[in-house]
Design a protein around this motif. Structure first.
Motif: not given
Length: 378
Positions: A64-66, A73-78, A99-112
């Motif tokens: 799955l995409l990040p 995960l948010l759906d599972i929490e709900a 989410i702590i890591f996704i491989d060695d990705d660096i991601i900065e979005t509104t959600l993640l």
């Protein structure tokens, strides 16, 4: 593309351990295969006064995409009863999934945000993470997880509990068998299923080397001329490959899974060869067949002709694009006739005409359940 996602899980309300286990189950069902699960630790509430948390960490393989992982995960929490508020403060929660890591990705979005921006400050994250990924490098700080744990200024005291979370993949147990053959018609998905099983269950993968056969494109252009050399070359190659692969013991694999069984040579040749050619071919086949190990379980993936043609078109091999429906129907009938009278090994026929186990994880788990149930009932 498959990625490894490192997920921190926690709970400090109600049946805390059960909440964690339910979360693990849902992550497995909806996101991907869980490779590692840390110990479960008690930890004091961080940043506010409340009951103690239970915390753990998972390593999950997913296609799955990040952002899809985060939304899931948010759906599972709900689903498990957490209601997120607009407050930025800390609070008690039934379940917390980050989410702590996704491989060695660096991601900065509104959600993640990955890596998690606060992870290096929190012992309740680092301690379980160190259990499952001590040598993973933080892609921003360029430090190992074990180093981040040593330098963490959070002085919270964590204690492991005696109970361990169960990995849901254990419900599918194939490791007490030596050899599973996945078979099916052209385009049924046997290679995809064999590959996924080998990755998820530490199996040695044996794939048919059809791409190297120089007669295959020629056969689809002129079947009557090239049928016999094609079938003979397939027979020789399958015999050599399966004999070599089954005789080579791999101490680091639990069993063997292949995307073909050598008997397919007889099924296809019965359709493609003239009667006199087939009689000669069958005589040679049985001489060789006596020396080949039989699978513990022979899985036949049945798909209707319409779905087979869709799959063939989708994978785009040029020499397959003109395969006639009648040819696919004959292959299906040949397999089913062979399997109906088979006594050398266990057979499981699975109708996947309405399933898409490549793109739908629920369908993939359903197929695994069908195979696993065959073992448990025989």
């Amino acid at each position: 593309m498959t990625k490894r996602v490192y997920i921190s899980i926690g709970s400090n309300k109600g049946e805390r351990f059960q909440h964690l286990q339910h979360a693990v189950n849902r992550i497995f069902e909806n996101i991907g295969t869980i490779e590692f699960i840390s110990k479960v630790y008690t930890s004091p509430a961080f940043g506010f006064e409340s009951d103690e948390f239970l915390n753990a960490c998972l390593v999950v393989k997913t296609d799955l995409l990040p952002e899809t992982v985060m939304k899931t995960l948010l759906d599972i929490e709900a689903e498990l009863g957490r209601t997120r508020t607009d407050s930025n403060g800390y609070e008690a929660r039934v379940i917390d999934l980050d989410i702590i890591f996704i491989d060695d990705d660096i991601i900065e979005t509104t959600l993640l945000q990955v890596p998690h921006p606060e992870m290096h400050k929190r012992r309740f994250v680092l301690q379980p993470l160190n259990d499952v990924a001590p040598r993973v490098v933080h892609p921003v700080f360029k430090q190992l997880v074990c180093e981040l744990l040593q330098s963490c200024t959070d002085d919270s005291v964590l204690q492991p509990i005696n109970e361990c979370l169960k990995n849901p993949i254990e419900r599918f147990n194939f490791s007490h068998h030596n050899y599973i053959a996945i078979e099916g018609n052209i385009g049924a998905g046997k290679t995809s299923l064999s590959t996924k099983m080998s990755e998820d269950f530490n199996a040695k993968l044996v794939l048919e080397r059809f791409a190297d056969n120089p007669f295959l494109p020629k056969f689809y252009e002129d079947a009557s001329r090239y049928a016999f050399p094609l079938e003979m070359s397939f027979l020789a190659d399958r015999y050599q490959q399966i004999s070599d692969d089954l005789s080579q013991l791999d101490l680091f694999k639990d069993f063997i899974v292949s995307d073909y069984d050598v008997f397919k040579s007889l099924i296809f040749s019965r359709i493609t060869l003239e009667e006199d050619e087939f009689k000669l071919y069958r005589k040679l086949f049985y001489i060789m067949y006596k020396e080949i190990a039989k699978p513990d379980l022979y899985v036949y993936l049945y798909q209707n002709t319409e779905r087979l043609q869709q799959n063939i078109k989708k994978r785009g091999r040029q020499y397959e694009q003109q395969i006639a429906d009648d040819y696919l129907n004959k292959i299906n009938l040949g397999y089913l006739e062979f399997l109906k009278n088979q006594k050398d090994f266990k057979v499981k026929i699975i109708d996947i005409s309405n399933k898409d186990f490549v793109n739908n994880r629920a369908d993939y788990l359903w197929v695994l359940g069908e195979i696993s149930n065959e073992f448990s009932t025989n």
